[in-house]
Write an enzyme that holds these catalytic residues in place. Structure first.
Site, PDB file in Angstrom:
ATOM      1  N   SER A  21       0.853  -1.192   0.000  1.00  0.00           N
ATOM      2  CA  SER A  21       0.000   0.000   0.000  1.00  0.00           C
ATOM      3  C   SER A  21       0.885   1.238   0.000  1.00  0.00           C
ATOM      4  CB  SER A  21      -0.898   0.021   1.241  1.00  0.00           C
ATOM      5  OG  SER A  21      -1.556   1.273   1.383  1.00  0.00           O
TER       6      SER A  21
ATOM      7  N   TYR B  21      -2.013  -0.419  10.092  1.00  0.00           N
ATOM      8  CA  TYR B  21      -2.021  -0.813   8.684  1.00  0.00           C
ATOM      9  C   TYR B  21      -0.766  -0.330   7.963  1.00  0.00           C
ATOM     10  CZ  TYR B  21      -3.749  -1.350   3.876  1.00  0.00           C
ATOM     11  OH  TYR B  21      -3.897  -1.693   2.556  1.00  0.00           O
TER      12      TYR B  21
END
Length: 262
Positions: free
Chosen positions: A145, A158
């Site tokens: 990501s 995350y």
């Protein structure tokens, strides 16, 4: 256009029932690969295989939890024995637990790293061992990501989990280079998946991602749109293909410019 070096190859895709995972599986099968689709969602795997039955390739269903080293090892052993030597691995399995650093529970932190980081380690280790033993080379792509490189508010678990998976994949690439095994990273930004929709509803989440949020120190998306899962899958297939045969240890960011090239 058919990408060279995909047809007839054996690929393992983790997180295969998710938005990006299913797009990667579909793209590989569409280019004639034999895909071992790995996920904890057995029903979702069967549905995916059914949808892709008419593709030039083939999809084999393999239920396994990437957080379990034993389950991953057994899954890879099964693929090697029943499908054939593994040429590609795509690490897609991931979860998102939002929350600020001071509010995250121990369970949220542990679960996020168990899937997003340890899962990548389990799958990469198991497949790379087989690739090295086979001596045929191969390619591994980890879907991470842009949050792994750019701090995001309320993504205190995350982002770091993705940063760790990026660093691990690059370190793995260095170690496996002598075996002609390439390892790269594709880092999407906001993508039209259930994970994005869960943040605030699909339409609202897309609009918010495109506009950005100055209060959260988040710029918008210069291209004015979120990614589609197929955009990410196309990047993955390129890095697996022979067209990328001299590319390793790299991170390809697919975020419409949201990270401003960071």
């Amino acid at each position: 256009m058919e990408l060279a070096g995909i047809r007839g190859r054996v690929a393992v895709v983790t997180g295969a029932t998710g938005g990006i995972g299913s797009a990667v599986t579909s793209a590989l099968a569409g280019h004639g690969a034999v895909v071992a689709a790995v996920d904890v969602d057995g029903g979702g795997l069967e549905a995916l295989a059914g949808r892709l039955r008419s593709t030039p390739g083939r999809v084999e269903v393999v239920k396994a939890d990437v957080t379990s080293a034993a389950e991953v090892a057994a899954a890879v052993d099964r693929v090697d024995a029943e499908v054939g030597p593994i040429d590609f691995l795509v690490n897609v399995a991931g979860i998102l637990r939002t929350g600020g650093a001071l509010d995250l529970s121990d369970e949220d932190w542990a679960a996020t790293f168990a899937v997003n980081t340890t899962g990548v380690f389990h799958a990469s280790r198991a497949v790379a061992r087989r690739m090295v033993a086979a001596g045929r080379g191969g390619a591994i792509v980890t879907v991470a990501s842009n949050a792994g490189s750019v701090p995001r508010a309320r993504m205190a678990a995350y982002g770091p989990s993705k940063a760790a998976s990026i660093a691990f994949t690059k370190a793995l690439a260095l170690e496996l280079a002598e075996h002609s095994i390439r390892c790269n990273v594709v880092s999407p930004g906001s993508t039209d998946t259930a994970m994005l929709a869960a943040l605030n509803g699909r339409a609202e989440a897309e609009a918010a991602a495109i506009a950005g949020d100055p209060a959260a120190f988040r710029v918008g998306i210069p291209l004015g749109k979120v990614a589609r899962p197929s955009d990410v899958a196309d990047a993955v297939l390129f890095l697996l293909s022979d067209h990328a045969n001299h590319i390793t240890m790299q991170e390809l960011v697919v975020d419409g410019g949201a990270a401003l090239g960071a």
